[in-house]
Design a protein around this motif. Sequence first.
Motif, mmCIF file in Angstrom:
data_model
loop_
_atom_site.group_PDB
_atom_site.id
_atom_site.type_symbol
_atom_site.label_atom_id
_atom_site.label_comp_id
_atom_site.label_asym_id
_atom_site.label_seq_id
_atom_site.Cartn_x
_atom_site.Cartn_y
_atom_site.Cartn_z
ATOM 1 N N ALA A 1 -32.449 43.443 111.409
ATOM 2 C CA ALA A 1 -32.404 43.907 112.799
ATOM 3 C C ALA A 1 -31.858 45.319 112.954
ATOM 4 C CB ALA A 1 -31.594 42.933 113.653
ATOM 5 N N HIS A 2 -30.786 45.644 112.262
ATOM 6 C CA HIS A 2 -30.194 46.972 112.463
ATOM 7 C C HIS A 2 -30.981 48.084 111.751
ATOM 8 C CE1 HIS A 2 -28.128 45.753 108.739
ATOM 9 N NE2 HIS A 2 -28.045 47.043 108.485
ATOM 10 N N HIS A 3 -32.014 47.729 111.002
ATOM 11 C CA HIS A 3 -32.889 48.720 110.355
ATOM 12 C C HIS A 3 -34.120 49.040 111.210
ATOM 13 C CE1 HIS A 3 -30.698 48.636 106.570
ATOM 14 N NE2 HIS A 3 -30.609 47.329 106.752
ATOM 15 N N ILE B 1 -33.497 37.695 109.679
ATOM 16 C CA ILE B 1 -33.729 38.493 110.891
ATOM 17 C C ILE B 1 -32.512 39.360 111.194
ATOM 18 C CG2 ILE B 1 -34.030 38.342 113.394
ATOM 19 C CD1 ILE B 1 -35.779 35.828 112.804
ATOM 20 N N ASN B 2 -31.325 38.779 111.095
ATOM 21 C CA ASN B 2 -30.101 39.550 111.340
ATOM 22 C C ASN B 2 -29.934 40.666 110.316
ATOM 23 O OD1 ASN B 2 -29.374 38.059 113.592
ATOM 24 N ND2 ASN B 2 -28.158 36.611 112.407
ATOM 25 N N GLY B 3 -30.332 40.412 109.083
ATOM 26 C CA GLY B 3 -30.227 41.415 108.030
ATOM 27 C C GLY B 3 -31.155 42.596 108.236
ATOM 28 N N SER C 1 -35.720 33.253 108.371
ATOM 29 C CA SER C 1 -34.424 32.638 108.648
ATOM 30 C C SER C 1 -33.633 33.524 109.597
ATOM 31 C CB SER C 1 -33.630 32.458 107.345
ATOM 32 O OG SER C 1 -33.265 33.725 106.826
ATOM 33 N N GLU C 2 -32.664 32.944 110.249
ATOM 34 C CA GLU C 2 -31.805 33.723 111.142
ATOM 35 C C GLU C 2 -31.072 34.805 110.352
ATOM 36 O OE1 GLU C 2 -28.147 33.120 114.337
ATOM 37 O OE2 GLU C 2 -29.092 31.369 113.428
ATOM 38 N N ALA C 3 -30.620 34.469 109.147
ATOM 39 C CA ALA C 3 -29.928 35.447 108.308
ATOM 40 C C ALA C 3 -30.858 36.607 107.940
ATOM 41 C CB ALA C 3 -29.400 34.774 107.046
#
Length: 69
Positions: A50-52, A46-48, A42-44
């Motif tokens: 991404a910064h890791h 992937i966004n969750g 899900s986009e959520a």
Amino acid sequence: MTTNLLGQGLTEESEYSVGAVLIRCLESDNYNSFTFISAFASEAGINGLAHHINQDKYDSLNIIVGVDQ
């Protein structure tokens, strides 16, 4: 050998959710390559994650995700 059953999602409440395990692996200094394969994301999610993801940390970083919708 240790076996753990993983729950869905990216939740901090469960140390055995897929997202929590991925974050621990991504932030660990024990690895120099990372391959992640998922049929769906899900986009959520992937966004969750991404910064890791620190691309400079790995000799090889592969992310393969199926896309729908």
